[in-house]
Design a protein around this motif. Structure first.
Motif, mmCIF file in Angstrom:
data_model
loop_
_atom_site.group_PDB
_atom_site.id
_atom_site.type_symbol
_atom_site.label_atom_id
_atom_site.label_comp_id
_atom_site.label_asym_id
_atom_site.label_seq_id
_atom_site.Cartn_x
_atom_site.Cartn_y
_atom_site.Cartn_z
ATOM 1 N N ALA A 1 4.146 12.400 3.882
ATOM 2 C CA ALA A 1 4.018 12.663 2.446
ATOM 3 C C ALA A 1 5.364 12.922 1.783
ATOM 4 C CB ALA A 1 3.080 13.840 2.219
ATOM 5 N N ASP A 2 6.339 13.422 2.532
ATOM 6 C CA ASP A 2 7.642 13.762 1.939
ATOM 7 C C ASP A 2 8.606 12.581 1.892
ATOM 8 O OD1 ASP A 2 6.721 16.308 1.618
ATOM 9 O OD2 ASP A 2 7.720 17.131 3.394
ATOM 10 N N ILE A 3 8.182 11.398 2.333
ATOM 11 C CA ILE A 3 9.059 10.220 2.326
ATOM 12 C C ILE A 3 8.869 9.451 1.015
ATOM 13 C CG2 ILE A 3 9.668 8.064 3.483
ATOM 14 C CD1 ILE A 3 8.563 9.208 6.058
ATOM 15 N N ASP A 4 9.915 9.316 0.233
ATOM 16 C CA ASP A 4 9.851 8.547 -1.004
ATOM 17 C C ASP A 4 9.912 7.049 -0.707
ATOM 18 O OD1 ASP A 4 9.749 10.833 -2.593
ATOM 19 O OD2 ASP A 4 11.947 10.987 -2.687
ATOM 20 N N LEU B 1 0.833 -1.203 0.000
ATOM 21 C CA LEU B 1 0.000 0.000 0.000
ATOM 22 C C LEU B 1 0.867 1.252 0.000
ATOM 23 C CD1 LEU B 1 -2.556 -1.030 2.797
ATOM 24 C CD2 LEU B 1 -2.714 -1.470 0.329
ATOM 25 N N ARG B 2 0.307 2.313 -0.544
ATOM 26 C CA ARG B 2 0.932 3.636 -0.508
ATOM 27 C C ARG B 2 -0.007 4.577 0.237
ATOM 28 N NH1 ARG B 2 0.986 4.767 -5.629
ATOM 29 N NH2 ARG B 2 3.135 4.171 -6.105
ATOM 30 N N SER B 3 0.539 5.372 1.146
ATOM 31 C CA SER B 3 -0.288 6.284 1.931
ATOM 32 C C SER B 3 -0.617 7.549 1.150
ATOM 33 C CB SER B 3 0.428 6.661 3.233
ATOM 34 O OG SER B 3 -0.332 7.627 3.965
ATOM 35 N N ARG B 4 -1.844 8.049 1.369
ATOM 36 C CA ARG B 4 -2.247 9.332 0.789
ATOM 37 C C ARG B 4 -2.269 10.426 1.860
ATOM 38 N NH1 ARG B 4 -6.991 6.960 -2.228
ATOM 39 N NH2 ARG B 4 -8.233 8.647 -1.330
ATOM 40 N N SER B 5 -1.515 10.207 2.925
ATOM 41 C CA SER B 5 -1.472 11.166 4.020
ATOM 42 C C SER B 5 -0.927 12.508 3.544
ATOM 43 C CB SER B 5 -0.603 10.632 5.156
ATOM 44 O OG SER B 5 -0.437 11.615 6.165
ATOM 45 N N GLU B 6 -1.520 13.596 4.058
ATOM 46 C CA GLU B 6 -1.044 14.941 3.755
ATOM 47 C C GLU B 6 -0.097 15.469 4.829
ATOM 48 O OE1 GLU B 6 -4.493 17.332 3.175
ATOM 49 O OE2 GLU B 6 -5.141 16.259 1.369
ATOM 50 N N ASP B 7 0.187 14.653 5.828
ATOM 51 C CA ASP B 7 1.140 15.022 6.866
ATOM 52 C C ASP B 7 2.531 15.084 6.247
ATOM 53 O OD1 ASP B 7 2.892 15.230 8.997
ATOM 54 O OD2 ASP B 7 1.817 13.773 10.240
ATOM 55 N N PRO C 1 3.198 2.067 14.142
ATOM 56 C CA PRO C 1 2.933 1.158 13.019
ATOM 57 C C PRO C 1 4.201 0.383 12.676
ATOM 58 C CG PRO C 1 3.100 3.418 12.259
ATOM 59 C CD PRO C 1 3.108 3.482 13.748
ATOM 60 N N SER C 2 4.039 -0.942 12.506
ATOM 61 C CA SER C 2 5.212 -1.797 12.320
ATOM 62 C C SER C 2 5.347 -2.366 10.912
ATOM 63 C CB SER C 2 5.154 -2.961 13.322
ATOM 64 O OG SER C 2 3.977 -3.735 13.104
ATOM 65 N N GLU C 3 4.416 -2.032 10.014
ATOM 66 C CA GLU C 3 4.437 -2.666 8.698
ATOM 67 C C GLU C 3 4.734 -1.684 7.569
ATOM 68 O OE1 GLU C 3 0.704 -4.670 8.337
ATOM 69 O OE2 GLU C 3 1.396 -6.416 9.448
ATOM 70 N N TRP C 4 5.281 -0.528 7.901
ATOM 71 C CA TRP C 4 5.634 0.462 6.888
ATOM 72 C C TRP C 4 7.158 0.467 6.706
ATOM 73 C CZ3 TRP C 4 2.224 3.212 3.909
ATOM 74 C CH2 TRP C 4 0.879 3.129 4.277
ATOM 75 N N PHE C 5 7.590 0.425 5.425
ATOM 76 C CA PHE C 5 9.012 0.324 5.118
ATOM 77 C C PHE C 5 9.379 1.309 4.016
ATOM 78 C CE2 PHE C 5 7.398 -3.698 6.592
ATOM 79 C CZ PHE C 5 8.316 -4.098 7.548
ATOM 80 N N ILE C 6 10.579 1.817 4.078
ATOM 81 C CA ILE C 6 11.075 2.737 3.045
ATOM 82 C C ILE C 6 11.919 1.904 2.071
ATOM 83 C CG2 ILE C 6 12.368 4.852 2.608
ATOM 84 C CD1 ILE C 6 11.847 5.615 5.555
#
Length: 398
Positions: free
Chosen positions: A281-284, A271-277, A357-362
């Protein structure tokens, strides 16, 4: 003075009945002219065709519709019109003494065509008609909304995947199988179309198009080709091309059940987040890797209310259907592989409770795809993830 004698005095006796009058009309003065019969459309058609038949009888050939002779051209065009109408052909069959209405079968091959050349009009001593060395011309699919290929800007992320697949094909770890159907066009799948390998990198959101008959749904794909180009064609368009042009799917040799009617054990999704934070939002290349036994769309409902999804809506960028294997174990292994790239961020839910959150990765999407392929093949044990270089690098324990 006038002669007072009557016709009877001269021996003429007037007829006493209409029948006697008609019988006495030796010169046919009382005969009524024959009324002309009404000409029907069928009569006109028969007369028109008989003129063509007469031309064939006189000249020994059928009239041409392209000659400069106006009279012959008229007959030729008339014959062309008759041959284009099945009803006219059926009506005129009894008058067709020369077989003018017979439609010859098209030759099945160039050899058959040349074999029927009675007068050697197509004789070829130069080899110009020899097409055996020419490549087969593929069917061209095009439409108003056809997606065009363009250069894949981040192709360096996908190039290792293609090299790996070719290595697997050479070693026998993977094989080419006939295209099995549209249900197998999912994110992470590899196919071969006209000799070029392609990778389904992403499956877009479902679009709904209303027609007069029903509502159709379709999804845009991100399809990356091994020649460095990509296309955003629809899933249905790729399915048609793979079917019409004898495409192949690249399948793992030891996992033939993926192409059968086996049980779907779950879905690995990205998944890709649509967060405006701005902190998010600035994390590629920020992606959530998760697992669900049901539909991914159902899993992400109300994502904006859950800290698991960073309190924001999300987009499904990839979904991997798994068969007859423990997909949750696959998910856990992915988390371990990318542990060095895990997002460290504390979120607060709607009640103000802190949540990590533990399932988000860069991690770039292409690297996630590569890791899943390596896990399935068992080759992941030879790789580690370099978070700084953002790629999998090989290693072996001595």
């Amino acid at each position: 003075m006038s002669d007072p004698s009557t016709a009877e005095d001269h021996g003429f006796k007037p007829p006493s009945s209409i029948d006697e009058l008609l019988d006495s009309d030796l010169d046919g003065l009382l005969d009524a002219p024959d009324m002309p019969q009404k000409i029907t459309a069928a009569d006109r058609l028969e007369r028109a065709f008989l003129e063509i038949v007469e031309f064939r009888r006189t000249h020994g050939r059928i009239p041409s519709s392209t000659t400069r002779d106006i009279a012959e051209r008229k007959l030729g065009a008339r014959l062309d019109g008759i041959l284009a109408n099945d009803e006219k052909i059926a009506a005129l069959k009894p008058l067709d003494e020369f077989g003018l209405l017979e439609t010859p079968e098209a030759p099945a091959s160039i050899d058959e065509l040349l074999g029927d050349d009675e007068f050697d009009l197509l004789g070829d001593d130069t080899g110009l008609l020899d097409v055996s060395d020419l490549p087969v011309r593929r069917q061209v699919h095009d439409s108003e909304s056809a997606a065009r290929r363009e250069k894949a800007e981040d192709f360096e992320q996908f190039e290792p995947l293609f090299k790996q697949k070719h290595d697997e094909l050479r070693s026998g770890a993977s094989r080419l199988l006939p295209y099995p159907g549209m249900s197998h066009i999912v994110a992470g799948a590899f196919f071969v179309l006209n000799g070029v390998m392609l990778f389904v990198a992403e499956v877009g959101e479902t679009e709904y198009k209303q027609t007069t008959v029903r509502e159709n749904k379709r999804e845009r794909l991100r399809v990356v080709f091994e020649n460095g180009t990509e296309s955003s064609m629809y899933r249905q368009s790729l399915a048609i091309r793979l079917s019409d042009e004898d495409g192949n799917v690249v399948a793992r040799t030891e996992l033939p059940e993926i192409l059968g009617e086996d049980e779907v054990s779950g879905y690995i999704y990205v998944l890709r987040s649509r967060s405006e934070d701005p902190l998010i939002a600035d994390i590629d290349h920020l992606y959530k890797i998760g697992f669900t036994r049901g539909a991914v769309e159902d899993r992400i409902k109300n994502a904006e209310k859950s800290p698991t999804y960073l309190m924001a809506p999300v987009d499904i960028v990839a979904s991997y259907r798994t068969y007859n294997l423990k997909a949750s174990a696959l998910e856990n292994l992915l988390h371990r592989v990318f542990a060095a790239a895990r997002l460290h961020l504390t979120q607060a839910d709607h009640k103000g409770r802190a949540y990590d959150p533990s399932e988000w990765f860069i991690v770039p999407l292409g690297v996630i795809d590569q890791a899943i392929e390596l896990i399935i093949s068992g080759g992941i044990v030879d790789y580690i993830y370099d978070a700084k270089a953002q790629k999998l690098v090989g290693h072996r324990d001595d």
